[in-house]
Design an enzyme around this catalytic site. Sequence first.
Site, PDB file in Angstrom:
ATOM      1  N   ASP A   1       0.689  -1.140  -0.029  1.00 56.06           N
ATOM      2  CA  ASP A   1       0.096   0.128   0.069  1.00 56.06           C
ATOM      3  C   ASP A   1       0.758   1.216   0.108  1.00 56.06           C
ATOM      4  OD1 ASP A   1      -1.605   2.160   0.530  1.00 56.06           O
ATOM      5  OD2 ASP A   1      -2.439   1.273   2.641  1.00 56.06           O
TER       6      ASP A   1
ATOM      7  N   GLU B   1      -6.882   0.467  -4.081  1.00 59.11           N
ATOM      8  CA  GLU B   1      -7.110   0.698  -2.693  1.00 59.11           C
ATOM      9  C   GLU B   1      -8.331   0.318  -1.898  1.00 59.11           C
ATOM     10  OE1 GLU B   1      -5.566   4.354  -1.792  1.00 59.11           O
ATOM     11  OE2 GLU B   1      -3.610   3.892  -2.845  1.00 59.11           O
TER      12      GLU B   1
ATOM     13  N   ASP C   1     -13.077   5.322   2.066  1.00 51.88           N
ATOM     14  CA  ASP C   1     -11.539   5.476   1.970  1.00 51.88           C
ATOM     15  C   ASP C   1     -11.032   6.895   1.865  1.00 51.88           C
ATOM     16  OD1 ASP C   1      -8.875   4.988   1.853  1.00 51.88           O
ATOM     17  OD2 ASP C   1      -8.772   3.750   0.071  1.00 51.88           O
TER      18      ASP C   1
ATOM     19  N   LYS D   1       3.144  11.289  -3.498  1.00 53.85           N
ATOM     20  CA  LYS D   1       2.171  10.642  -4.128  1.00 53.85           C
ATOM     21  C   LYS D   1       1.196  11.780  -4.900  1.00 53.85           C
ATOM     22  CE  LYS D   1      -1.197   6.970  -3.550  1.00 53.85           C
ATOM     23  NZ  LYS D   1      -1.961   6.481  -2.424  1.00 53.85           N
TER      24      LYS D   1
END
Lengths: 528, 196
Positions: free
Chosen positions: A8, A171, A193, A70
Amino acid sequence: MAYAIGIDLGTSNSVVSVIKDGTPHVITDADGNRTHPSVVSFGHGQNPIVGHEAVRLMNLNPQGTVYSSKRLIGRTIDSEEVVRAMHSVPYEIVAGENHDPRIRVHDRVYSLQEISAHVLRYLRGLAEAYLGEPVGHAVITVPAYFNDNQRQATRDAGEIAGLEVLRIINEPTAAALAYGLGERKDEHAAVYDLGGGTFDISVLRIMGDVFEVVSTAGDTYLGGDDFDQALMDYFVAQLGPEHQRQVRRSPSARLKMRRAAEQAKKDLTDHDEARVRVDALVKDDRGYDQAFTSSISRIQYNQIVFPLVKRTFEVCDEALTAARCTPGDIGALVMVGGMTRSLIIQEAVENYFGREPALGVNPDEVVSMGAAIQANNLMSSLQGIPGGTGTLLIDVTPQSLGIGTVAGFCERLIERNSPIPTGISRTFTTGVDYQTEVKISVYQGEGRMASENEKLGEFVLTGLRPAPRGDVKITVHFDIDGDGIVQVTAEESDTGNAASIRLEASTGLSADEVSDLREELNYDNLGF
Amino acid sequence: MELELRRRVEVETVFSLLDELDHYRILRLKAGAPTSEVERAFGEQSQQFHPDRFYGMRDPKLTRMVTQVYKRISESYQILRDPELKRMYDKKLGVMGMQAPTLTGSHRSVDRASLEKEREEGHSDSVVSDKRAKKYWDLALIAKQNEDWNGVVMNVQFALNYEKDNARLQKELDRARVLLAEKKKKTQNPYKIKIV
């Protein structure tokens, strides 16, 4: 069987897991930490420092320590996110050759793929130390709403880190897999999420062993960092104008303020009020250090972040509508991401769906566990071991794919929420006599105008047979593979000859660049 | 090994029939089957034909075939799970009452893109309700087919007189105006003399 790891790769923190003896294990570093900051610190030495150690170096070496990268990966230099980052991060962002953001540290320029590769290389090292053998295969997760450029960049980062990337998975989908939802029960599940930098909602239908994503929606500009930022802005606004200027100018002061805001946010999970103290934040008129103190109640905090929370539910509405569901149809609710620990989020989500979330797995670790499960499935399949093919994941493409047409319109070829792999073929013809090239611009997004969408690149078909216009017909296949990555191939319709295709105006790295970097980065093999 | 061979043969068989299977038959459904069955059938067919099910075989030819098959399964599913597209498709298939399905080789003519396009174009009934507006809308559609953007702009404007708040008409008008301007730009002759 060789091990395959699940990673992850988060905005703030990353987690790596592996299936060993049939159960998922979260891999720790030497200090026993289960999550590892996605922070890379470049010193003057050979190899950068990654993880908790890098966070410790942040204060000493703010310009050389890269975090939250990211948020930048797979974007263009003039995108909203990159422009915002340029004003808020202490490290230097410069433009790369392909209009992509890069990071300059100590006179060396790094692509975002390299930065992520350093994090992945570090995680791979942890796994190798834990398992006592080399690890060459991985499944890496990305936010469901990541577009093609962002997925491709993540895949390249994996390759640079010396990993064969078995699959890029979403994810929320990974999280659903790890929760072992369904268990022979047929139901709809929703995964909410909220991570450090992105928000995703996915609606799944689970039928026995089949996990089908029905719809997904998200916001790659919304995450826990925005909550910290909102809180930080609130505190900075309490300073006088001169001190505000000082904070804006100093990267280290901003960093201190940010840390304080982050801490206050965490404190408010257990307490009704949080106190904030930042030593030596600013200087008074005589040049002496001055501390900043303040406090905030949970009610005040909720008011500050309410607009952000509300935005997540607008995205939820969108996903439910696409799935032809109402919140009441959802049989299982899963919350993922560090931000879902926050009380205001928990209450609001329970309220929206009218049910309590499934408990049992740590929201920080569940995504990497799901990735490990999928890695194990695919690895077993590769090695011809039966039984590894148990669960089937059917994912979707999060955004529509289209091509630019006359007058700046965008013609949609593949609708969002189409199950992947998917594809469509189109026939194009020449518009000018003896034309030997055709250019096709490919976009991702829901806008009717091309300019409202993200441009993935321009594909140029070259070496066409010279002929009067309309004579040459070229069939172009637009495919989205199991990773959610777009592939474009073409052939001349009559002859069946493959037309050669050149990709231009993309932010990605070329295959050569990836393999060069891969060699450069595999600096040590940790003794194996 | 025997299992692997059987699965390979299954893929080859379906692949060779792709052009003849309509959207129900590729999902192994009876024509006109309800949405709930469509969803279940998609799960079952995915179990069998999803490319991940062949991940380990590492046979490029088989992978290409199974990917083609799966693309069709997924396309048929997307048509049949959408109530409006399903209705449009059923009408074409002639699934009304007792009539047996007769359309074979129906994929080429009735793929998802063409159904979506039909929906986008909109039958005049679904776009406008006023009778007079409908007349102009029909004219606009003809003009559109001929790429006569001037005609589209004019007729849509007339239709809008009767249905002032019709967002779809407004959208169509905006689009036609852009296309008209574009066309004008292209056909402009820099040497033309304007007489006043």
